[in-house]
Design a protein around this motif. Sequence first.
Motif, short mmCIF file in Angstrom:
data_model
loop_
_atom_site.label_atom_id
_atom_site.label_comp_id
_atom_site.label_asym_id
_atom_site.label_seq_id
_atom_site.Cartn_x
_atom_site.Cartn_y
_atom_site.Cartn_z
N GLU A 47 0.82 -1.29 -0.02
CA GLU A 47 -0.21 -0.08 0.00
C GLU A 47 0.69 1.21 0.03
OE1 GLU A 47 -3.08 0.15 3.02
OE2 GLU A 47 -3.87 -1.91 2.44
N TYR A 48 1.97 1.20 0.83
CA TYR A 48 2.85 2.45 0.67
C TYR A 48 3.43 2.72 -0.40
CZ TYR A 48 6.99 5.28 1.52
OH TYR A 48 7.81 6.30 1.59
N LYS A 49 4.12 1.53 -1.26
CA LYS A 49 4.29 1.95 -2.69
C LYS A 49 3.28 2.32 -3.60
CE LYS A 49 8.16 -1.68 -2.18
NZ LYS A 49 8.83 -2.90 -2.87
N SER A 51 0.61 3.95 -2.95
CA SER A 51 0.63 5.53 -2.73
C SER A 51 1.71 6.47 -3.28
CB SER A 51 0.30 5.90 -1.15
OG SER A 51 1.36 5.49 -0.51
#
Length: 112
Positions: A47-49, A51
């Motif tokens: 999810e971080y990647k 976003s």
Amino acid sequence: MAKKNSINVSTETVDEALAIAKKTQKPGQSKEQTRIIAQGIQKGIAEYKKSAKAKQRQADKAQKKQQKLKQPQNNQDQAVTIEPNNAKKSPLPWGLLVVSWVSFALYFFYTK
């Protein structure tokens, strides 16, 4: 058949998540619990990647907009600098104009 909610994750991310889960493993924690924690870490990393990629796309779009806004101004500046050079290119049109007027004047006066 039920589909799993799986996210395409690279092997690097899987290995990284597993290493983090093993580092934070508590005494007496089962392998199954560690695997579940590693899956949660994987989802967080994915999810971080995702976003971060979205933010990068937005930044690229904004940068392209700024470049497009600057380009027409540059083109107008170039057009202004080119025009005076074109006016000084050749004295031929002026010479032909003078010769035609002189010829017209001579023709006008000698035909009377």
